[in-house]
Write an enzyme that holds these catalytic residues in place. Structure first.
Site, PDB file in Angstrom:
ATOM      1  N   ASP A   1      -1.991   1.611 -10.966  1.00 20.88           N
ATOM      2  CA  ASP A   1      -2.925   0.793 -10.183  1.00 20.88           C
ATOM      3  C   ASP A   1      -4.226   0.570 -10.938  1.00 20.88           C
ATOM      4  O   ASP A   1      -5.279   0.375 -10.331  1.00 20.88           O
ATOM      5  CB  ASP A   1      -3.199   1.453  -8.827  1.00 20.88           C
ATOM      6  CG  ASP A   1      -3.794   2.848  -8.970  1.00 20.88           C
ATOM      7  OD1 ASP A   1      -3.651   3.430 -10.070  1.00 20.88           O
ATOM      8  OD2 ASP A   1      -4.380   3.357  -8.007  1.00 20.88           O
TER       9      ASP A   1
ATOM     10  N   ASN B   1       1.832   4.069  -1.402  1.00 16.30           N
ATOM     11  CA  ASN B   1       3.120   4.027  -2.097  1.00 16.30           C
ATOM     12  C   ASN B   1       4.077   5.077  -1.520  1.00 16.30           C
ATOM     13  O   ASN B   1       5.265   4.822  -1.329  1.00 16.30           O
ATOM     14  CB  ASN B   1       2.898   4.268  -3.591  1.00 16.30           C
ATOM     15  CG  ASN B   1       3.845   3.467  -4.452  1.00 16.30           C
ATOM     16  OD1 ASN B   1       4.385   2.459  -4.019  1.00 16.30           O
ATOM     17  ND2 ASN B   1       4.042   3.916  -5.677  1.00 16.30           N
TER      18      ASN B   1
ATOM     19  N   ASP C   1      -9.776   0.496 -10.518  1.00 13.43           N
ATOM     20  CA  ASP C   1      -8.750   1.424 -10.027  1.00 13.43           C
ATOM     21  C   ASP C   1      -8.704   1.324  -8.508  1.00 13.43           C
ATOM     22  O   ASP C   1      -9.760   1.298  -7.850  1.00 13.43           O
ATOM     23  CB  ASP C   1      -9.078   2.851 -10.458  1.00 13.43           C
ATOM     24  CG  ASP C   1      -8.042   3.851  -9.964  1.00 13.43           C
ATOM     25  OD1 ASP C   1      -6.936   3.886 -10.535  1.00 13.43           O
ATOM     26  OD2 ASP C   1      -8.345   4.580  -8.995  1.00 13.43           O
TER      27      ASP C   1
ATOM     28  N   ASP D   1       4.628  -2.307  -4.822  1.00 11.14           N
ATOM     29  CA  ASP D   1       4.732  -3.395  -5.807  1.00 11.14           C
ATOM     30  C   ASP D   1       4.121  -4.686  -5.264  1.00 11.14           C
ATOM     31  O   ASP D   1       3.444  -5.421  -5.995  1.00 11.14           O
ATOM     32  CB  ASP D   1       6.194  -3.618  -6.172  1.00 11.14           C
ATOM     33  CG  ASP D   1       6.757  -2.489  -7.029  1.00 11.14           C
ATOM     34  OD1 ASP D   1       5.958  -1.693  -7.557  1.00 11.14           O
ATOM     35  OD2 ASP D   1       7.998  -2.418  -7.166  1.00 11.14           O
TER      36      ASP D   1
ATOM     37  N   HIS E   1       7.926   2.173  -2.464  1.00 14.07           N
ATOM     38  CA  HIS E   1       7.550   1.522  -3.723  1.00 14.07           C
ATOM     39  C   HIS E   1       7.590   0.002  -3.628  1.00 14.07           C
ATOM     40  O   HIS E   1       6.847  -0.686  -4.329  1.00 14.07           O
ATOM     41  CB  HIS E   1       8.482   1.997  -4.848  1.00 14.07           C
ATOM     42  CG  HIS E   1       8.276   3.435  -5.210  1.00 14.07           C
ATOM     43  ND1 HIS E   1       7.195   3.862  -5.959  1.00 14.07           N
ATOM     44  CD2 HIS E   1       8.991   4.555  -4.917  1.00 14.07           C
ATOM     45  CE1 HIS E   1       7.248   5.172  -6.131  1.00 14.07           C
ATOM     46  NE2 HIS E   1       8.335   5.628  -5.495  1.00 14.07           N
TER      47      HIS E   1
END
Length: 529
Positions: free
Chosen positions: A448, A413, A405, A422, A418
């Site tokens: 994630d 983010n 994680d 990404d 975003h």
């Protein structure tokens, strides 16, 4: 309560709606067929009366010519009237056919004058021929306009489509040439005509009709015309074929020096223009949809026509005492060779299509098992591989599961957007793939969270886990800035002696270890996890 009907408006190549938003009482298919039947029966009755012998010859000629003139006038007015309020291709092909039938009607009027006033039973060549020849020219333009309204127009860029279309057209031309040569065209050429002008005029009718009939057959049997205007095309084709039928009889009689033409042979000159008018008045609203012919008729048509032509040639060879016409034999060989080339191209095209289908199936299978953003295995593929690894674990093969994680990903983010998030996930996936072997599985569960399935001894797996921790905390260069995140990695080694181990147990255990690591890090930094 009556449900509202929502009309669909599709656009054609001119940018105008095919479905006109006007109130129109469009005949149903059955009503349209009834109109065609009434038209054909009516034309047959009128011409049968004219040729019955119960009327004197002059009265029969008057009835005959009046029927042809009325049909031509109806076709002209119907084409021009139905073009009102339309636009684009739907308007232009009607106007084109209106000009063609108008020229034909003028020629018919002159023809009637020569017959009834000048008392010439078969006035050819004459100035009337100029009017008659306007029809095939304008009909060719109308057919080309309808072809331009094809939904496949954007797909014809492929070379094999053009080549197959040309071969189909050549095959159909060859077959119809064989039929025309065996009926009227060969006789016209053999007779030669009383004068060069008479010969040229007589030859012009079957040749121009041959071109039109071939175009109608090719267009009606393939998907080159929008399926909703096919009824118009078929009615237009029936009209042109009817005129071609009587033209062929006329050309044969002129070439052989006949003094008159039987009234019943003029049936096509009555039914044809009237059928063109019926085609123009049908399909104005285009509310109902007619199913298009599929690809199969288009594939079979050239072979079926060639089989019919060869059968007719064989019958002629058996029944005729004369030697076989070398023109027919030569054309049949040429058409046969064209069909062989077409078949070879079809086989090649099918092989390419099969390859495309196989590639598409492989692509679908890949997308079903992989994450679209990172290209890593998705949850479905991970569980299949993990199930197999658990089965191998019971036979002594090692298994280690890493649950990963990213720490601080949500803040990045939210702060950078975003798109940056990404890119960070994709870069993380690249680092995970580089840290393991090709035989190991790297998956993204979502967000994630990542999972790595290793088939190696615990000591080696622990070393990989440490390398992954180091790799993931290194800064990521994204859009000119360095982005840094942390990584929590939970490690679980499979126990071959535990009979209760299964994929879900391992996943829960790895998830627990990951959160334990996260809390330990947070406690070390003196912050709340």
């Amino acid at each position: 309560m009556t449900p509202r009907r929502v009309a669909r408006h599709d656009t054609h190549s001119e940018g105008q709606p095919l479905d006109q938003p006007r109130v129109s009482k469009e005949p149903s298919d059955r009503a349209l067929l009834a109109r065609v039947g009434v038209l054909l029966v009516g034309s047959l009755v009128v011409m049968a009366i004219a040729g019955s012998g119960r009327l004197d010859e002059r009265t029969s000629s008057i009835v005959d010519n009046l029927a042809q003139f009325a049909a031509g006038l109806f076709g002209t007015l119907a084409c021009w009237w139905s073009a009102r309020g339309l636009s684009g291709v739907q308007r232009n092909w009607r106007l084109s056919m209106g000009v063609g039938t108008a020229g034909w009607t003028v020629g018919m009027s002159l023809w009637a004058w020569f017959q009834l006033v000048e008392e010439d039973p078969l006035p050819s060549p004459s100035i009337a021929d100029l009017g008659f020849f306007v029809l095939p020219v304008m009909a060719l333009l109308a057919l080309l306009l309808l072809t331009g309204d094809s939904p496949r127009r954007a797909q014809i860029g492929a070379r094999h489509v053009w080549v197959v279309s040309v071969l189909d057209a050549l095959v159909v031309v060859g077959v119809f040439f064989m039929v025309a040569w065996g009926t009227s065209l060969g006789a016209v050429v053999a007779a030669g005509g009383p004068t060069p002008l008479a010969f040229s005029v007589a030859l012009g009718y079957p040749v121009s009709d041959l071109v039109l009939v071939v175009m109608v057959v090719v267009l009606a049997s393939t998907r080159r015309v929008d399926r909703r205007i096919r009824p118009q095309l078929l009615l237009l084709g029936l009209g042109l074929v009817s005129i071609s039928f009587s033209d062929s009889i006329f050309a044969y009689l002129v070439a052989n020096g006949a003094e008159s033409m039987p009234h019943l042979a003029n049936l096509g000159f009555v039914a044809g223009p009237a059928m063109i008018g019926l085609a123009a008045t049908s399909g104005r609203s285009m509310h109902h949809s007619h199913p298009a012919l599929g690809e199969r008729p288009a594939l079979v048509l050239p072979y079926a026509l060639f089989a019919v032509a060869i059968s007719l040639l064989a019958v002629r060879m058996i029944t005729s005492a004369d030697s076989v016409d070398p023109v027919l034999v030569g054309v049949s060989w040429a058409v046969g060779l064209l069909l062989m080339v077409r078949q070879a191209l079809t086989v090649t095209e099918n092989a390419a299509l099969l390859g495309d289908i196989t590639a598409a199936q492989a692509e679908l299978a890949y997308r079903a098992d992989h994450d679209p953003l990172t290209g890593l295995a998705n949850r479905s593929l991970l569980y299949r591989n993990l199930t197999g690894a658990v089965a191998a674990l019971r036979h002594g093969n090692p298994l280690t599961l890493l649950m990963i994680d990213l720490n601080g990903f949500k803040a990045i983010n939210d702060r950078l957007g975003h798109a940056t998030g990404d890119q960070l996930l994709a870069a993380t996936a690249d680092r995970l793939r580089a840290a393991v072997r090709p035989t190991d599985t790297v998956a993204r569960l979502g967000g994630d969270e990542f999972v790595v399935l290793l088939g190696m001894l615990p000591a080696d797996a622990d070393a990989v886990a440490e390398r992954i921790r180091a790799d993931l905390v290194a800064p990521y260069p994204i859009d000119g800035i360095l982005v840094t995140v942390g990584a929590s990695v939970g490690v679980v080694h499979g126990d071959s002696g535990d009979p209760a181990v299964d994929p879900d147990t391992l996943m829960h255990a790895a998830d627990h270890e990951m959160y334990a690591w996260k809390e330990a890090v947070a406690a070390h930094r003196g912050i709340r996890a």
